[in-house]
Design a protein around this motif. Structure first.
Motif, mmCIF file in Angstrom:
data_model
loop_
_atom_site.group_PDB
_atom_site.id
_atom_site.type_symbol
_atom_site.label_atom_id
_atom_site.label_comp_id
_atom_site.label_asym_id
_atom_site.label_seq_id
_atom_site.Cartn_x
_atom_site.Cartn_y
_atom_site.Cartn_z
ATOM 1 N N GLN A 254 41.653 46.733 41.394
ATOM 2 C CA GLN A 254 40.075 45.993 40.743
ATOM 3 C C GLN A 254 40.275 45.208 41.709
ATOM 4 O O GLN A 254 39.368 44.076 41.375
ATOM 5 C CB GLN A 254 40.502 46.607 39.244
ATOM 6 C CG GLN A 254 40.217 47.734 38.967
ATOM 7 C CD GLN A 254 41.332 48.239 37.193
ATOM 8 O OE1 GLN A 254 41.840 47.224 36.265
ATOM 9 N NE2 GLN A 254 40.317 48.884 37.402
ATOM 10 N N ASP B 1 24.313 37.443 44.743
ATOM 11 C CA ASP B 1 25.703 37.757 44.066
ATOM 12 C C ASP B 1 26.681 37.172 43.050
ATOM 13 O O ASP B 1 27.321 37.860 42.921
ATOM 14 C CB ASP B 1 26.044 38.571 45.442
ATOM 15 C CG ASP B 1 25.015 39.227 46.307
ATOM 16 O OD1 ASP B 1 23.703 40.215 45.578
ATOM 17 O OD2 ASP B 1 25.526 39.865 46.981
ATOM 18 N N ASP C 214 27.512 35.264 39.994
ATOM 19 C CA ASP C 214 27.297 35.017 37.764
ATOM 20 C C ASP C 214 28.173 33.679 38.010
ATOM 21 O O ASP C 214 28.912 34.202 37.837
ATOM 22 C CB ASP C 214 27.258 36.431 37.477
ATOM 23 C CG ASP C 214 27.096 36.081 36.288
ATOM 24 O OD1 ASP C 214 26.340 35.202 36.092
ATOM 25 O OD2 ASP C 214 27.885 36.952 35.183
ATOM 26 N N ALA D 165 31.552 34.851 39.273
ATOM 27 C CA ALA D 165 31.833 36.443 38.794
ATOM 28 C C ALA D 165 30.485 36.412 40.235
ATOM 29 O O ALA D 165 29.732 35.775 40.876
ATOM 30 C CB ALA D 165 31.964 37.071 38.197
ATOM 31 N N GLY D 166 31.271 37.671 41.233
ATOM 32 C CA GLY D 166 30.647 38.037 42.288
ATOM 33 C C GLY D 166 31.199 39.195 42.615
ATOM 34 O O GLY D 166 31.906 39.700 42.167
ATOM 35 N N GLU D 167 30.334 39.970 44.441
ATOM 36 C CA GLU D 167 30.515 40.394 45.244
ATOM 37 C C GLU D 167 30.432 40.456 46.110
ATOM 38 O O GLU D 167 29.670 39.429 46.869
ATOM 39 C CB GLU D 167 30.177 41.877 44.068
ATOM 40 C CG GLU D 167 30.831 43.598 45.471
ATOM 41 C CD GLU D 167 29.794 44.497 44.848
ATOM 42 O OE1 GLU D 167 30.044 45.323 45.037
ATOM 43 O OE2 GLU D 167 28.709 44.218 44.070
ATOM 44 N N ARG D 168 31.342 40.076 47.343
ATOM 45 C CA ARG D 168 31.473 40.706 48.624
ATOM 46 C C ARG D 168 31.606 41.977 49.130
ATOM 47 O O ARG D 168 32.308 42.504 48.675
ATOM 48 C CB ARG D 168 32.296 39.557 48.903
ATOM 49 C CG ARG D 168 32.382 39.475 50.498
ATOM 50 C CD ARG D 168 33.547 38.433 51.053
ATOM 51 N NE ARG D 168 33.235 38.140 52.465
ATOM 52 C CZ ARG D 168 34.512 37.623 53.777
ATOM 53 N NH1 ARG D 168 35.357 37.437 52.589
ATOM 54 N NH2 ARG D 168 33.934 37.654 54.564
ATOM 55 N N ARG D 169 30.025 42.064 49.392
ATOM 56 C CA ARG D 169 29.310 43.443 50.037
ATOM 57 C C ARG D 169 30.179 43.957 51.554
ATOM 58 O O ARG D 169 29.981 43.449 52.429
ATOM 59 C CB ARG D 169 27.678 43.721 49.829
ATOM 60 C CG ARG D 169 27.628 43.801 48.347
ATOM 61 C CD ARG D 169 26.094 43.778 48.615
ATOM 62 N NE ARG D 169 25.535 42.992 47.192
ATOM 63 C CZ ARG D 169 25.567 43.885 46.298
ATOM 64 N NH1 ARG D 169 26.786 45.116 45.436
ATOM 65 N NH2 ARG D 169 24.962 43.184 45.386
ATOM 66 N N GLY E 54 34.595 43.060 47.865
ATOM 67 C CA GLY E 54 34.396 44.194 46.331
ATOM 68 C C GLY E 54 34.365 42.725 45.618
ATOM 69 O O GLY E 54 33.823 41.498 45.519
ATOM 70 N N LYS E 55 34.621 43.249 43.988
ATOM 71 C CA LYS E 55 33.925 42.367 43.079
ATOM 72 C C LYS E 55 34.611 41.170 43.015
ATOM 73 O O LYS E 55 35.840 41.444 43.462
ATOM 74 C CB LYS E 55 33.369 42.706 42.058
ATOM 75 C CG LYS E 55 32.382 44.060 41.925
ATOM 76 C CD LYS E 55 32.670 44.684 40.654
ATOM 77 C CE LYS E 55 30.721 45.566 41.041
ATOM 78 N NZ LYS E 55 30.804 46.195 39.725
ATOM 79 N N GLN F 154 36.037 38.155 40.040
ATOM 80 C CA GLN F 154 35.790 37.397 38.769
ATOM 81 C C GLN F 154 37.213 36.209 38.740
ATOM 82 O O GLN F 154 38.270 36.707 38.196
ATOM 83 C CB GLN F 154 36.262 37.585 37.332
ATOM 84 C CG GLN F 154 35.696 37.101 36.572
ATOM 85 C CD GLN F 154 35.208 38.344 35.364
ATOM 86 O OE1 GLN F 154 35.581 39.326 34.911
ATOM 87 N NE2 GLN F 154 34.837 37.581 33.930
#
Length: 169
Positions: A34, A63, A65, A76-80, A97-98, A100
């Protein structure tokens, strides 16, 4: 021949310890999945502002927030992951991944006047301090001794109030 006494409670305790170890390993693996990564941040305290910089390489601006309250900043965000890669990877140490991160601020800020800049993977937030948190300097007038004493008292009260506000927030 040696007789060994059977002790069922010791065997039950050994089984319980083994089960605890298994569940701890599963819980740790789930937690690591996680929380994939956290961006590094630095805070700079200037006279008028708090400047927050966060390293977020490889993440697009859409991506991200970002939420700012008077006492904290949440990023918060996500690295794709690039699924269009034709060749397989031999080795990859990139984190995907995500993520925060919540950063507590040392003083209260005006969260409705935040300025943001995102360039070269560095997010820069300029957070103006509330006027009560800024150090206020009062000029003392020495023309009249009664006035000078009163002005000096007000100046020391303002400095003490600013230091107390800074210390308690």
């Amino acid at each position: 021949m040696v007789l060994i006494r059977w002790q069922p409670m010791q065997e039950m305790e050994a089984l319980r310890r083994q089960m605890d170890r298994v569940f701890d390993e599963v819980a740790q693996a789930k937690h690591e999945a996680q929380v994939t990564w956290r961006p590094a941040v630095e805070l700079q305290d200037t006279e008028e502002n708090i400047i927050l910089r966060a390293q977020i390489p490889g993440v697009a601006a859409q991506d991200l927030d970002i939420n700012v309250t008077k006492g904290a900043v949440a990023i918060a965000g996500e690295r794709r992951y690039d699924k269009d890669s034709k060749n397989g990877y031999f080795r990859s140490e990139f984190r995907y991944g995500k993520f925060q991160r919540v950063i507590a601020l040392p003083v209260a800020v005006q969260n409705d006047q935040v300025k943001a800049q995102f360039q070269d993977g560095i997010l820069t937030l300029t957070l103006p301090k509330v006027t009560e948190a800024r150090r206020q300097v009062v000029k003392v007038n020495l023309a009249d001794t009664n006035t000078a004493t009163a002005a000096t008292t007000h100046a020391s009260d303002a400095v003490n109030q600013a230091e107390n506000t800074t210390a308690t927030v």
